[in-house]
Design a protein around this motif. Structure first.
Motif, short mmCIF file in Angstrom:
data_model
loop_
_atom_site.label_atom_id
_atom_site.label_comp_id
_atom_site.label_asym_id
_atom_site.label_seq_id
_atom_site.Cartn_x
_atom_site.Cartn_y
_atom_site.Cartn_z
N LEU A 116 43.47 37.32 32.12
CA LEU A 116 44.37 37.13 32.83
C LEU A 116 44.89 35.90 33.48
O LEU A 116 43.90 35.09 33.96
CB LEU A 116 44.54 38.09 34.21
N HIS A 117 46.07 35.12 33.59
CA HIS A 117 46.52 33.91 33.89
C HIS A 117 47.26 34.06 35.12
O HIS A 117 48.38 34.54 34.78
CB HIS A 117 46.91 33.16 32.77
N GLY A 118 47.08 33.50 36.13
CA GLY A 118 47.97 33.66 37.23
C GLY A 118 47.41 33.08 38.68
O GLY A 118 46.35 32.46 38.40
N ASP A 119 47.91 33.46 39.79
CA ASP A 119 47.44 33.07 41.06
C ASP A 119 46.19 34.03 41.25
O ASP A 119 46.50 34.92 41.49
CB ASP A 119 48.44 33.57 42.01
N GLU A 120 44.89 33.16 41.43
CA GLU A 120 43.79 33.88 41.55
C GLU A 120 43.57 34.73 42.98
O GLU A 120 42.96 35.30 42.91
CB GLU A 120 42.50 32.79 41.23
N ALA A 121 44.26 34.07 43.95
CA ALA A 121 44.13 34.58 45.13
C ALA A 121 44.96 36.01 45.23
O ALA A 121 44.59 36.80 45.97
CB ALA A 121 44.89 33.50 46.21
N VAL A 122 45.90 36.19 44.45
CA VAL A 122 46.56 37.47 44.29
C VAL A 122 45.98 38.34 43.39
O VAL A 122 45.77 39.63 43.80
CB VAL A 122 48.10 37.23 43.92
N LEU A 123 45.52 37.82 42.30
CA LEU A 123 44.91 38.70 41.13
C LEU A 123 43.70 39.29 41.57
O LEU A 123 43.30 40.37 41.41
CB LEU A 123 44.84 37.87 39.85
N ALA A 124 42.65 38.44 42.03
CA ALA A 124 41.15 38.74 42.22
C ALA A 124 41.16 40.00 43.18
O ALA A 124 40.48 40.91 42.77
CB ALA A 124 40.58 37.60 42.77
N PRO A 125 41.55 39.95 44.25
CA PRO A 125 41.51 41.09 45.16
C PRO A 125 42.09 42.49 44.38
O PRO A 125 41.41 43.71 44.70
CB PRO A 125 42.32 40.91 46.58
N GLU A 126 43.27 42.39 43.63
CA GLU A 126 43.57 43.39 43.00
C GLU A 126 42.82 43.86 41.68
O GLU A 126 42.59 45.31 41.60
CB GLU A 126 45.03 43.13 42.47
N ILE A 127 42.29 43.10 41.10
CA ILE A 127 41.04 43.41 39.92
C ILE A 127 39.76 43.89 40.62
O ILE A 127 39.50 44.90 39.84
CB ILE A 127 41.19 42.24 38.98
N ALA A 128 39.49 43.75 41.65
CA ALA A 128 38.25 44.20 42.34
C ALA A 128 38.39 45.49 42.76
O ALA A 128 37.45 46.35 42.87
CB ALA A 128 38.05 43.38 43.50
N GLN A 129 39.59 46.12 42.77
CA GLN A 129 39.56 47.47 43.18
C GLN A 129 39.26 48.51 41.91
O GLN A 129 39.62 49.55 42.23
CB GLN A 129 41.18 47.89 43.64
N HIS A 130 39.03 47.61 40.89
CA HIS A 130 39.05 48.65 39.47
C HIS A 130 37.70 48.24 39.01
O HIS A 130 37.50 47.34 38.29
CB HIS A 130 40.25 48.31 38.47
N PRO A 131 36.48 49.17 39.27
CA PRO A 131 35.42 48.98 38.69
C PRO A 131 35.31 48.76 37.23
O PRO A 131 34.49 47.91 36.93
CB PRO A 131 34.50 50.23 39.42
N ALA A 132 35.98 49.40 36.40
CA ALA A 132 36.23 49.58 35.06
C ALA A 132 36.38 48.01 34.66
O ALA A 132 35.89 47.76 33.28
CB ALA A 132 37.21 50.51 34.63
N ALA A 133 36.96 47.13 35.34
CA ALA A 133 37.05 45.83 34.86
C ALA A 133 36.09 44.79 34.87
O ALA A 133 36.11 43.69 34.39
CB ALA A 133 38.45 45.13 35.99
N ALA A 134 35.11 45.19 35.59
CA ALA A 134 33.93 44.49 35.57
C ALA A 134 33.25 44.09 34.02
O ALA A 134 32.97 44.88 33.43
CB ALA A 134 32.65 44.94 36.38
N GLY A 135 33.31 42.78 33.70
CA GLY A 135 32.77 42.46 32.45
C GLY A 135 33.73 42.40 31.35
O GLY A 135 33.59 42.05 30.20
N ARG A 136 35.10 42.87 31.50
CA ARG A 136 36.20 43.21 30.50
C ARG A 136 37.21 42.49 31.15
O ARG A 136 38.24 42.17 30.12
CB ARG A 136 36.34 44.44 30.60
N VAL A 137 37.40 41.99 32.33
CA VAL A 137 38.58 41.01 32.65
C VAL A 137 38.16 39.90 33.33
O VAL A 137 37.23 39.81 34.24
CB VAL A 137 39.27 41.86 33.71
N THR A 138 38.72 38.83 32.98
CA THR A 138 38.37 37.40 33.33
C THR A 138 39.79 36.85 33.95
O THR A 138 40.96 37.02 33.26
CB THR A 138 37.98 36.49 32.16
N ILE A 139 39.71 36.25 35.07
CA ILE A 139 40.88 35.63 35.68
C ILE A 139 40.79 33.76 35.56
O ILE A 139 39.84 33.38 35.98
CB ILE A 139 41.20 35.97 37.13
#
Length: 361
Positions: free
Chosen positions: A40-63
């Motif tokens: 994912l490419h974008g504002d890390e300050a916006v994206l990181a908290p949102e992605i953190a709410q989804h445990p399945a993203a661990a190891g499969r999503v990079t910001i």
């Protein structure tokens, strides 16, 4: 190309940006194989908290943090001058660098085409990419192009679209010899403007080894008369959006009718499965790939919701594991020789005045 599919996403593009992209990624994570990952490419300050709410993203999503966002109203020339470091630019660049198999964006179409063309370049000396859309028909799917990337097209561009569309349809839908039609205002050979008639003449000459059927009309797009329909980007974009509008109108009217009373609602509940299939069939395609690039780029509708964007990510994952890009390149390298063999016919056909009269009939 990476061994496992990695989808590079412009997380800030489109009408809704992260508010749609992040839920779409979460949906796709639940439905795609574990080896498919997202960048994912974008504002890390916006994206990181949102992605953190989804445990399945661990190891499969990079910001990857991106400083800039290309606006939906920016002209392609502005995007090229100021786009470096933007979420869209970085998403496409990841494909060139081999970090990702495919780039996906719901952002500005003109900017995405210009940036993709600059970063990835064209295959086989092509001039510009084409934007393709699958249109549902009773026979399956019609591959429809161009639907917005090239507003003005000469005969050579239309022939390029025919070659690219045929290769894409064969690779994406498994048909060995797709039938091709050229969109026109009538099926007769004298109908249409000069460029479409010249493209028809050259395609009929047979130098491309295509299953070319001649002119088709607007109602053939959804009838399934041929597998691939070719037109210029202006006509294709208007036609596609008109079809989308009709689909939304029919779906809305059906919903109103089925909620108009107790018996109608009860019937709708009983037919829920069939109605869901109807809705999915009527929905416009969620993503359109650019054909002719040295890499895979998908354009998602700017107003796509999370469900549509998630579907587009699944399309991207499927295409990233197919051979259609190589198939297009193999076919496009035949173009110069075929065009040279199909030299224009001197003085062929009726006079311009007579042709103008016929085209008005």
């Amino acid at each position: 190309m990476t061994q496992s599919p990695v989808i590079s996403i412009d997380a800030m593009g489109g009408d809704h940006g992260p508010s749609v992209v992040v839920p779409a990624v979460a949906r796709a994570l639940a439905e795609l194989p574990d080896n498919v990952c997202f960048l994912l490419h974008g504002d890390e300050a916006v994206l990181a908290p949102e992605i953190a709410q989804h445990p399945a993203a661990a190891g499969r999503v990079t910001i990857r943090h991106a400083e800039r966002v290309i606006g939906m109203d920016e002209k392609p020339a502005q995007a090229l001058r100021r786009g470096k470091g933007s979420s869209m630019w970085n998403a496409v660049e990841a494909v060139r660098e081999g970090e990702a198999s495919c780039a996906v964006s719901a952002g500005n179409t003109g900017a995405l085409m210009a940036i993709s063309r600059l970063i990835l370049r064209m295959i086989a000396d092509l001039d510009r990419p084409a934007l393709v859309a699958p249109v549902p028909t009773p026979r399956g799917v019609t591959t429809f192009l161009d639907v917005g990337a090239n507003i003005d097209c000469d005969a050579e561009r239309l022939i390029e679209f025919a070659i690219m569309g045929e290769a894409y349809h064969r690779a994406a839908h498994g048909k060995a010899k797709p039938a091709i039609g050229l969109l026109n205002v009538g099926a007769e050979e004298m109908k249409g403007h000069d460029e479409v008639r010249e493209a028809d003449r050259i395609l009929r000459a047979g130098g491309f080894d295509l299953n070319y059927k001649g002119f088709v009309e607007g109602d053939d797009v959804t009838r399934g008369s041929v597998d691939v329909i070719v037109t210029d980007g202006f006509t294709g974009n208007v036609a596609l959006k008109a079809m989308e509008g009709v689909a939304r109108f029919i779906t809305g009217e059906l919903r109103s009718a089925l909620t108009s009373g107790g018996l109608a609602t009860a019937g709708a509940l009983l037919a829920r499965g069939a109605l869901t299939k109807f809705r999915d069939r009527m929905n416009p395609p969620p993503a359109a790939p650019f054909l002719g690039l040295n890499g895979l780029v998908l354009k998602v509708h700017g107003g796509a919701n999370a469900r549509d964007f998630a579907q587009a990510l699944k399309v991207a994952a499927d295409l990233a594991q197919s051979d259609f890009a190589a198939e297009i390149e193999r076919n496009m390298r035949k173009l110069p020789a075929a065009l040279a063999e199909a030299a224009p016919e001197a003085g062929a056909g009726m006079s311009g005045e007579a042709a103008d009269v016929e085209r008005t009939k």
